[in-house]
Design an enzyme around this catalytic site. Sequence first.
Site, short mmCIF file in Angstrom:
data_model
loop_
_atom_site.label_atom_id
_atom_site.label_comp_id
_atom_site.label_asym_id
_atom_site.label_seq_id
_atom_site.Cartn_x
_atom_site.Cartn_y
_atom_site.Cartn_z
N ASN A 68 21.35 -24.64 93.84
CA ASN A 68 20.65 -24.70 92.54
C ASN A 68 21.55 -24.30 91.36
O ASN A 68 21.53 -24.94 90.31
CB ASN A 68 19.39 -23.84 92.58
CG ASN A 68 19.65 -22.41 92.98
OD1 ASN A 68 20.70 -22.08 93.54
ND2 ASN A 68 18.70 -21.55 92.71
N CYS A 106 16.00 -19.04 91.55
CA CYS A 106 15.43 -18.01 92.41
C CYS A 106 14.47 -17.12 91.63
O CYS A 106 13.34 -16.91 92.04
CB CYS A 106 16.53 -17.17 93.03
SG CYS A 106 17.66 -16.48 91.81
N GLU A 115 20.65 -12.16 98.62
CA GLU A 115 19.79 -12.57 97.50
C GLU A 115 18.97 -13.74 97.99
O GLU A 115 19.47 -14.86 98.11
CB GLU A 115 20.66 -12.99 96.30
CG GLU A 115 21.50 -11.88 95.71
CD GLU A 115 20.70 -10.87 94.90
OE1 GLU A 115 19.47 -10.98 94.81
OE2 GLU A 115 21.33 -9.94 94.37
N GLU A 130 23.77 -7.05 92.74
CA GLU A 130 24.88 -7.76 92.12
C GLU A 130 24.96 -7.34 90.65
O GLU A 130 23.97 -6.88 90.08
CB GLU A 130 24.69 -9.28 92.22
CG GLU A 130 24.69 -9.77 93.67
CD GLU A 130 24.69 -11.28 93.79
OE1 GLU A 130 25.71 -11.86 94.16
OE2 GLU A 130 23.63 -11.88 93.49
P1 NAD Z 1 19.46 -22.31 102.27
O1 NAD Z 1 19.16 -20.98 102.86
O2 NAD Z 1 18.90 -23.51 102.92
O3 NAD Z 1 21.06 -22.56 102.25
C1 NAD Z 1 21.93 -21.64 101.61
C2 NAD Z 1 23.28 -21.69 102.29
O4 NAD Z 1 23.20 -21.15 103.60
C3 NAD Z 1 23.87 -23.09 102.44
O5 NAD Z 1 25.23 -23.05 102.09
C4 NAD Z 1 23.66 -23.38 103.91
O6 NAD Z 1 24.58 -24.30 104.45
C5 NAD Z 1 23.87 -22.02 104.51
N1 NAD Z 1 23.30 -21.84 105.86
C6 NAD Z 1 22.29 -22.52 106.42
N2 NAD Z 1 22.02 -22.04 107.66
C7 NAD Z 1 22.88 -21.02 107.86
C8 NAD Z 1 23.10 -20.10 108.92
N3 NAD Z 1 22.35 -20.14 110.03
N4 NAD Z 1 24.04 -19.16 108.78
C9 NAD Z 1 24.79 -19.09 107.66
N5 NAD Z 1 24.64 -19.94 106.61
C10 NAD Z 1 23.70 -20.89 106.72
O7 NAD Z 1 19.04 -22.18 100.73
P2 NAD Z 1 19.01 -23.31 99.61
O8 NAD Z 1 17.90 -24.27 99.92
O9 NAD Z 1 20.38 -23.84 99.39
O10 NAD Z 1 18.62 -22.46 98.31
C11 NAD Z 1 17.32 -22.30 97.85
C12 NAD Z 1 16.81 -20.91 98.18
O11 NAD Z 1 17.73 -19.93 97.69
C13 NAD Z 1 15.48 -20.58 97.52
O12 NAD Z 1 14.65 -19.91 98.43
C14 NAD Z 1 15.86 -19.63 96.39
O13 NAD Z 1 14.81 -18.77 96.00
C15 NAD Z 1 17.02 -18.93 96.99
N6 NAD Z 1 17.88 -18.37 95.94
C16 NAD Z 1 17.92 -17.03 95.76
C17 NAD Z 1 18.68 -16.47 94.75
C18 NAD Z 1 18.72 -14.98 94.51
O14 NAD Z 1 19.57 -14.51 93.75
N7 NAD Z 1 17.86 -14.19 95.14
C19 NAD Z 1 19.44 -17.31 93.92
C20 NAD Z 1 19.39 -18.70 94.14
C21 NAD Z 1 18.61 -19.21 95.17
#
Ligand code: NAD
Length: 486
Positions: free
Chosen positions: A164, A294, A260, A469
Amino acid sequence: MNSNDTPIEAVIPSETSLSTFDGLLSAITTSNAATREILDPATGGVVGLAPVHSLDDLEKAIADAALAQPTWAALGHAQRSETMMRAADAIDAAAEALAELLSREQGKPLNGPNARFEIGGASAWLRTAAATPLDTEVLINDGETHAEIAYRPIGVVGAIGPWNWPIMIAIWQIAPALRMGNAVVVKPSEYTPLSVLALVEVMNQVLPTGLVSVVSGGREIGAGLAAHPGIGKVMFTGSTATGKAIIRSSADTVKRLTLELGGNDAGIVLPDADPTAIAEGLFWGAFINTGQTCAALKRLYVHDDIYDAVCDALTAVAAAAPMGVGLDENNVLGPLQNKAQFDVVSRLVQSAKDSGARVLIGGNPDPEQAGYFYPTTLIADIDDDNPLVQEEQFGPALPIIRYSNLDDVIALANGVDVGLGGSVWSSDATEARKVAARLETGTVWINSHGTIHPMIPFGGAKQSGYGLEFGVEGLKALGVPQVISG
Ligand code: NAD
């Protein structure tokens, strides 16, 4: 080698091949034999080719990082900071090309709080991490005992990010890690690898070889990073489900983690708020990055006394915010980044419509339109137990729930298992702070939502994760605390 005889890298000229979109793309797509097409979510056209890295590439990146890290750590804070400032200059010099690539790959418009804003934020965060002091702290010095605490480098840090805000979030992970003397191996989202590859290519004009590298691949690369004994800490931003998987795979090596994770932020509008004055802030709190944020406002609770006025004011702001292809300078809202997220938003809005909730604007995507565009959608008179309220929509659809009792609405706001952010909207700051203190979230904003600052710590409560962070707390999280006492 000590800090006095290490050469500082050359100053970046203002025009390099990385200052153009084509220059950036050729630098990141010719480096690997196996590649994959990355498609523009607004048009379906090909943006560029991303390398497909393997677990062997991950091994090499970690080994190179481990080699580069001790020399980087030995430079000391001042010289590391100076090099990081030059890396920020390099980002600024390539800002327009990076913004175009980000816009085409992620979908977010150039203008509004979107692509140009994200690149500017990235260099600002990098500079702040470089400039923030973190001195050894004397804990006790009473004549008998002298105890102090300082932070040693961790070693090699793994940085796993989402799609995102790919560039901004990569910098949030890389900048404090570098500042504290670590090397970094970055694993970008498989949806937005080009932006992160380009960012690191630009920074690597200045940084020592091997110190920061990107391993671009799928979940197996992230899982490999989280389990690898050569990684001392994982900085992860993404979904709660993946965060739990990372906790499990990092357990055997007892890695440090900053997580996060997902959120479902509530905003509470108190009866004394001025609907017209807050409408713009409410809108951008919810719809920044077309809702794919997020800490965006994801559930809006409005007091019965001003419910209709807030709905009207918000609808007027929503109707005036143009959505479309990101490279069109007029647009401030874009498509969903991928089909899976488009389907989530479609399903949740459909569940709201099926329940009899009232659509104020949007709610009907055009099946003929190219790209993953979901129209700006406001849904009123919706029950709190509707899936659009209870699940994270992560897109441009905001449910507006009516309430009349303050204790009840606080219970509803706290009634989910995540707690990233929240907000209270009122003309009385003292009253608003009292309500804020009752919300179970990492941050509560008063009369805004999601506004972050590089010196104000940010992190989640409950299943939104742990660790902080930004600011001094954010630097400490990238070091191993060591007490020297005697
Ligand atoms: P996601 O968890 O699907 O993927 C995030 C990353 O994790 C990707 O690079 C993915 O390849 C990797 N990944 C997937 N499976 C893994 C595993 N088993 N082990 C290690 N890495 C793995 O998330 P997304 O769909 O890319 O992002 C959206 C989500 O992120 C939403 O829920 C949003 O709220 C959250 N988000 C949180 C913050 C925050 O600061 N709290 C900021 C941005 C997004």
